[in-house]
Motif scaffolding. Structure first.
Motif, PDB file in Angstrom:
ATOM      1  N   GLU A 155      -6.863  12.746  16.343  1.00 29.48           N
ATOM      2  CA  GLU A 155      -8.250  12.287  16.279  1.00 29.48           C
ATOM      3  C   GLU A 155      -8.661  12.073  14.842  1.00 29.48           C
ATOM      4  N   GLY A 156      -9.312  10.930  14.624  1.00 28.46           N
ATOM      5  CA  GLY A 156      -9.805  10.649  13.279  1.00 28.46           C
ATOM      6  C   GLY A 156      -8.751  10.118  12.343  1.00 28.46           C
ATOM      7  N   GLY A 157      -7.580   9.734  12.873  1.00 28.16           N
ATOM      8  CA  GLY A 157      -6.546   9.175  12.012  1.00 28.16           C
ATOM      9  C   GLY A 157      -5.704  10.254  11.380  1.00 28.16           C
ATOM     10  N   ALA A 158      -5.305  10.052  10.105  1.00 31.34           N
ATOM     11  CA  ALA A 158      -4.432  11.008   9.423  1.00 31.34           C
ATOM     12  C   ALA A 158      -5.123  12.353   9.266  1.00 31.34           C
ATOM     13  N   ALA A 159      -4.359  13.414   9.488  1.00 32.72           N
ATOM     14  CA  ALA A 159      -4.921  14.759   9.363  1.00 32.72           C
ATOM     15  C   ALA A 159      -5.069  15.127   7.900  1.00 32.72           C
ATOM     16  N   SER A 160      -5.918  16.090   7.650  1.00 28.82           N
ATOM     17  CA  SER A 160      -6.106  16.574   6.289  1.00 28.82           C
ATOM     18  C   SER A 160      -4.822  17.158   5.756  1.00 28.82           C
ATOM     19  N   VAL A 212       0.704  13.698   8.969  1.00 25.95           N
ATOM     20  CA  VAL A 212       0.375  12.282   8.881  1.00 25.95           C
ATOM     21  C   VAL A 212       0.855  11.588  10.149  1.00 25.95           C
ATOM     22  N   ALA A 213      -0.005  10.751  10.729  1.00 27.36           N
ATOM     23  CA  ALA A 213       0.393   9.969  11.902  1.00 27.36           C
ATOM     24  C   ALA A 213       1.307   8.839  11.440  1.00 27.36           C
ATOM     25  N   ASN A 235       0.848  -1.191   0.000  1.00 23.64           N
ATOM     26  CA  ASN A 235       0.000   0.000   0.000  1.00 23.64           C
ATOM     27  C   ASN A 235       0.882   1.238   0.000  1.00 23.64           C
ATOM     28  N   LEU A 236       0.256   2.389  -0.225  1.00 22.27           N
ATOM     29  CA  LEU A 236       0.991   3.649  -0.167  1.00 22.27           C
ATOM     30  C   LEU A 236       1.171   4.057   1.292  1.00 22.27           C
ATOM     31  N   ARG A 237       2.280   4.713   1.560  1.00 22.69           N
ATOM     32  CA  ARG A 237       2.500   5.226   2.903  1.00 22.69           C
ATOM     33  C   ARG A 237       1.665   6.488   3.112  1.00 22.69           C
ATOM     34  N   GLY A 238       1.466   6.826   4.390  1.00 26.42           N
ATOM     35  CA  GLY A 238       0.618   7.968   4.719  1.00 26.42           C
ATOM     36  C   GLY A 238       1.078   9.254   4.076  1.00 26.42           C
TER      37      GLY A 238
END
Length: 785
Positions: A263-268, A216-217, A22-25
Motif C-alpha cells: 500500500e502506498g507504493g514503495a515502503a519506507s 521496495v516493490a 531514473n534511479l531504481r527503487g
C-alpha cells in the motif's frame, strides 16, 4: 532534496553517461537509509537490481565531500573472482573523484599491497580469509590502515552465513573495530535471504545500532524456466503428445510478479518488518516455438550432455554443476563432442581448484561480446561476477537450495533480457531388481520443489545463526594470540568470549578448550603466567591455509612445463591420467614433498576428483517434494521427457502408497527377511538425527539391521517386527530423549568443521549433538506418525 541531487557530481555524471532514465527503487531506498540514518543497512533485492551501486553511490558521495584519513570503506566479498570483478567496476567509477580502490587477496601483487599500507585511503576490497591474514600478520599497521573506517560492506551476505565462514566474518569485523577504535556502519547485500530480520540482527551483532531493511516493490519480471529429464542411456521417458497443433512446446515461460504492490507504493527504508503473510507470485503459461538445435551431438553422445551441446552453439551460456568433479567431466565431454564434429572448442571451465590465470582468462573471454562461448562452472560463478551478456544458464541436476537456484538463475537476464534457466536432470536407468525408492527421480522432484517454493511462496532458506561453533572458537583463539602476542588468561577470555558469535559458549567450555590446547602445545604458558602460541600452534598458524575456516583438502599444484594449471587432491601415480581445466593430462612426476604434480596434455576422458561435496537440504524442500508426488498439478516449465518421468513417478508412488505413510514394506529379500523403506521427508540434519535415533535407540528392540541411508530422501532396512510396533517404539524413544548427546556412539568424535581435531573430544561431541543435529525437527515429525 532527492537522492540523486545528494549524489556527488561525479556520480551524477556517471549516471548521465550510462543513460539511466531514473534511479531504481532499491537505489532510492538505500540512499535514504544511508544518507538519513546512522543505522546498519541490509539491502535485499533481486540479482542485477543495482544493489552494488545502491550501496556505493552514497558512500562515494560522502567520501568526495569528506575524504577519510585511512581506508574509509571495507568491502568483504566471498570469492576472489567477485573481488576482482568489483575492483574493475569501482575503479572506473572512482578515478575522476580521486577515491582509490584497492583489493587484497592471495592473487594480488605484494607491490599493490605495499602501496596501500604506505598510503591507506579509499575503498579496500578483501575476502574474509585475507582479512584474517591481515589482522594476524600485519597487526601493527591495522590501526593506521583503518583509523577512519566508516563502512563495512558485506556482499552476497547469504553466502557467508553458511557454516563457520559467516561467524568468522562477523568476528573479524568486531576484532578490526576494536583494534582500530572505530564503529563502522555495516551494509549487507544479497538477492536471496530467507529471513531478513534474523540476518539484520546478525549484521548488527555486537554494536549499538539497529539494522534498517528497505523494502521496495520490484517491477514484474518474466522468467524463462525449462526442466528436462534424461536417462543416461536410451530409451527416454517420453510422452507422445509433446507438441500442440501449432508445433509449439507449451509451458516453458514463467512470468513471476507480485500479486499486489505494498500500500502506498514503495515502503519506507526504515521498515524493518515484513507484512503479514507471504508475498505470493502469479504465473502465466505462454507457448513459445520449439527451439531448433543449433548443433548436432555425435552419435552415442550422452543424451543430457548432448542436449546441452546442441543448444549452446551460437549463444553465450553458463552451465552450472554441483561439483568440481562433474564440472570437469561435463566440460571434457562437451569439448570431445566439438572435436568429434570437427568444430572449434567453444567451452570454458571455472571452479575453485583452477589457477587464478585460468579463471581470469575464462572470465575475460566470456566478457567479449563478439564471442559465443559457454562456460561450465560451480558456485564460483554463482555470485555476481560479470561474465558478459549471458543468454541462458543450464543447471545439471537440482541445486541443494532455493537460494542457489535464484543466484544461478539471476546470472542471466541482464542487459534487458529475461532470466533464463534450463534444468537438465540426469538419471541412471533403473535395473530390473532395483528397490522401489531407488526408482524415484529424486533430483527431478527436488528441482520442481525448489522452483515451486519460490513461485508459490517466495520462500528462501532461513539462515542457521545459533550454532555451537567450537571449531571457530579454537581458530579465533589461536588467531588472536598469533596477532596480539602474549595475553593473560583473563585477557584472552575477554577478547574471545565477548565476540558476539560465541554467545552460546560458556566460560567452562572455553576453560576446557584452553586446557586442551595447553596440554597439546598449541598454546604455551610463559613463566609470568601469560599465554602465547605454542610450537604445535605455530605450525598451524604459520600456514597460509590457517586463515580459511572452511574444510580444505591436501592439494597438489598441477603444472605443465612452467604453467600452473590448478590444484588436485590425492594425485594418481606417474603414468595415470587426470582431468582438470577441461582437458586430460598424463602424470609425468609427483613431488610429494613440495606438493607438485607435473603433467602433459593428452586426449581422452577420465573422472576428476577434488574432494567430497556435501549438500544441506531444508525440510521444507523435502515436504514440497512429497507434494509433487501427491498432487496432480502440471508444472508449466516441464519438457516432454520430464513430464513423462514425473507421470511415471506419480504412478509408482500412488500404486505403492509411497506418500501415504512414512513406512513402506518392500517385501522379502533373498534371505527371507522383510525389508522396509522409511521416507520421513525431513531435511538433512533432522534426517540424520532420526537415522541415529533408529540405529542407537530403536534397532535392538525392533530387530532392525542393515540400515542403508540415502540421505535425506529415504533409508532402507530389514526389521523383525511390524509397522505399528515400529511407530510406537520410535515415538516413545523420541519423547524420552533428554540429551542430544545420546545420539552419538560411545567412542564417536564427529569431526565436522576444519579445526575440530584441535578441540577437546567432548566439545566436538557437544557441538555436533547440540549445534548440528536437528533433534527438534526430528521430534516434531515423529510425533505426527
Amino acid at each position: 532534496m532527492g537522492v540523486f541531487e545528494r549524489y556527488a557530481p561525479f556520480v551524477q555524471d556517471f549516471i548521465y553517461a550510462h543513460e539511466w532514465e531514473n534511479l531504481r527503487g532499491i537505489q532510492v531506498a538505500a540512499g535514504e537509509a544511508i544518507f538519513d540514518t546512522d543505522a546498519h543497512v541490509l539491502l535485499c533485492a533481486s540479482t542485477a537490481s543495482g544493489k552494488t551501486e545502491a550501496a556505493f553511490f552514497p558512500i562515494l558521495s560522502e567520501f568526495w565531500e569528506d575524504p577519510p584519513s585511512s581506508v574509509g570503506a571495507l568491502y568483504v566479498g566471498p570469492t576472489k573472482a567477485l573481488i576482482n570483478d568489483q575492483f574493475y567496476r569501482l575503479t572506473d567509477l572512482c578515478e575522476e573523484a580521486g577515491v582509490n580502490v584497492w583489493h587484497w587477496h592471495g592473487d594480488v601483487s605484494s607491490s599493490h599491497k605495499a602501496r596501500l599500507v604506505k598510503r591507506p585511503s579509499g575503498i579496500l576490497q578483501i575476502t574474509p580469509e585475507s582479512l584474517e591474514a591481515l589482522l594476524v600478520r600485519r597487526h601493527a599497521v591495522v590501526s593506521r590502515l583503518f583509523c577512519d573506517l566508516r563502512y563495512v560492506i558485506i556482499d552476497e551476505v547469504h553466502s557467508l552465513l553458511r557454516q563457520d565462514r559467516g561467524g568468522q566474518c562477523l568476528c573479524l569485523v568486531e576484532r578490526l573495530s576494536r583494534i582500530a577504535g572505530v564503529e563502522p556502519r555495516r551494509l549487507g547485500l544479497s538477492a536471496t535471504i530467507g529471513d531478513p530480520e534474523a540476518v539484520g540482527a546478525f549484521l548488527a551483532a555486537g554494536t549499538h545500532r539497529d539494522t534498517v531493511i528497505p523494502r521496495v516493490a520490484e517491477p514484474p519480471r518474466t522468467w524463462r524456466v525449462s526442466m528436462e529429464h534424461f536417462f543416461t542411456t536410451d530409451p527416454q521417458a517420453d510422452e507422445g503428445a509433446s507438441q500442440n497443433a501449432a508445433g509449439s512446446v507449451e509451458a516453458d515461460v514463467v512470468a513471476v510478479e507480485p500479486t499486489a504492490p505494498p500500500e502506498g507504493g514503495a515502503a519506507s527504508p526504515r521498515a524493518v518488518t515484513q507484512p503479514e503473510g507471504r508475498v505470493c507470485l502469479s504465473t502465466e503459461t505462454l507457448p513459445r516455438p520449439q527451439e531448433a538445435p543449433t548443433d548436432t551431438a555425435p552419435t552415442n553422445a550422452d543424451p543430457g550432455i548432448g542436449y546441452i551441446f546442441e543448444h549452446t552453439r551460437g549463444r553465450t551460456c553458463l552451465i552450472f554443476s554441483n561439483s568440481r568433479e562433474e564440472a570437469e567431466e561435463v566440460c571434457t565431454t562437451l569439448r570431445s563432442y566439438c572435436e568429434l564434429n570437427g568444430e572449434p572448442d567453444r567451452f570454458l571451465i571455472h571452479h575453485g581448484n583452477l589457477s587464478a590465470a585460468i579463471r581470469e582468462s575464462a572470465e575475460e573471454q566470456m566478457r567479449d561480446d563478439s564471442s559465443d562461448l559457454s562456460i561450465v562452472a560451480t558456485s564460483t560463478l554463482e555470485l555476481g561476477v560479470d561474465v558478459g551478456r549471458l543468454e541462458r544458464a543450464f543447471q545439471i541436476d537440482a541445486p541443494f537450495t532455493v537460494s542457489s537456484f535464484l543466484q544461478r538463475m539471476g546470472r542471466t537476464g541482464r542487459r534487458e533480457r529475461p532470466p533464463e534457466m534450463w534444468f537438465v536432470m540426469r538419471e541412471e536407468q533403473p535395473e530390473p531388481r532395483t528397490l522401489l525408492p531407488e526408482t524415484v527421480p529424486w533430483k527431478l522432484l527436488q528441482g520442481i520443489a525448489l522452483v515451486q517454493l519460490y513461485r508459490e511462496e517466495r520462500w528462501v532458506e532461513p539462515p542457521n545463526l545459533d550454532r555451537l561453533p567450537y571449531s571457530l572458537l579454537c581458530h579465533q583463539t589461536l588467531a588472536i594470540l598469533a596477532s596480539e602476542g602474549e595475553l593473560s588468561p583473563a585477557q584472552l577470555a575477554s577478547r574471545v568470549l565477548t565476540l558476539t558469535y560465541f554467545h552460546r559458549v560458556t566460560t567452562d567450555d572455553f576453560r576446557e578448550l584452553l586446557r586442551h590446547l595447553l596440554r597439546n602445545d598449541f598454546v604455551e604458558q610463559t613463566e609470568t603466567g601469560g599465554l602465547i602460541v605454542g610450537l604445535a600452534g605455530e605450525r598451524v598458524t604459520s600456514s597460509y591455509k590457517f586463515f580459511a575456516v572452511f574444510q580444505e583438502n591436501v592439494e597438489y599444484t598441477v603444472r605443465c612445463d612452467s604453467t600452473e594449471i590448478g590444484t588436485l587432491c590425492a594425485p594418481p601415480p606417474p603414468g595415470e591420467k587426470v582431468a582438470i581445466a577441461g582437458h586430460v593430462w598424463v602424470v609425468d612426476e609427483v613431488d610429494h614433498e613440495r606438493r607438485l604434480l607435473y603433467v602433459t596434455q593428452v586426449k581422452g576422458k577420465v573422472p576428476a576428483y577434488f574432494g567430497d561435496v556435501a549438500g544441506d537440504i531444508n525440510t521444507h524442500v523435502l515436504e514440497r517434494m512429497r507434494r509433487v508426488l501427491e498432487e496432480r498439478a502440471a508444472y508449466p516449465y516441464l519438457m516432454p521427457h520430464a513430464r513423462a518421468r514425473l507421470r511415471q513417478a506419480r504412478h509408482v508412488a500412488s500404486s505403492s502408497r509411497l506418500t501415504q505413510g512414512p513406512l513402506v514394506c518392500l517385501g522379502e529379500n533373498d534371505r527371507e527377511q522383510t525389508m522396509w523403506c522409511l521416507l520421513p521427508w525431513l531435511g538433512s540434519y533432522a534426517f540424520l538425527a532420526l537415522e541415529r535415533l533408529i540405529k542407537i535407540k530403536c534397532a535392538p528392540e525392533l530387530g532392525i539391521k542393515g540400515v542403508n541411508s540415502s540421505r535425506p530422501y529415504f533409508m532402507t532396512f530389514v526389521m523383525a517386527t511390524d509397522e505399528q510396533t515400529f511407530f510406537s517404539v520410535v515415538k516413545d524413544e523420541a519423547e524420552r530423549l533428554e540429551d542430544p548427546m545420546e545420539l552419538l556412539y560411545p567412542a564417536e568424535i564427529p569431526y565436522f568443521e576444519k579445526y575440530d581435531e584441535l578441540v577437546p573430544a567432548e566439545l566436538v561431541r557437544k557441538g555436533f549433538a547440540e549445534g548440528v543435529l536437528d533433534v527438534e525437527g526430528m521430534r516434531e515429525r515423529v510425533a505426527q506418525w
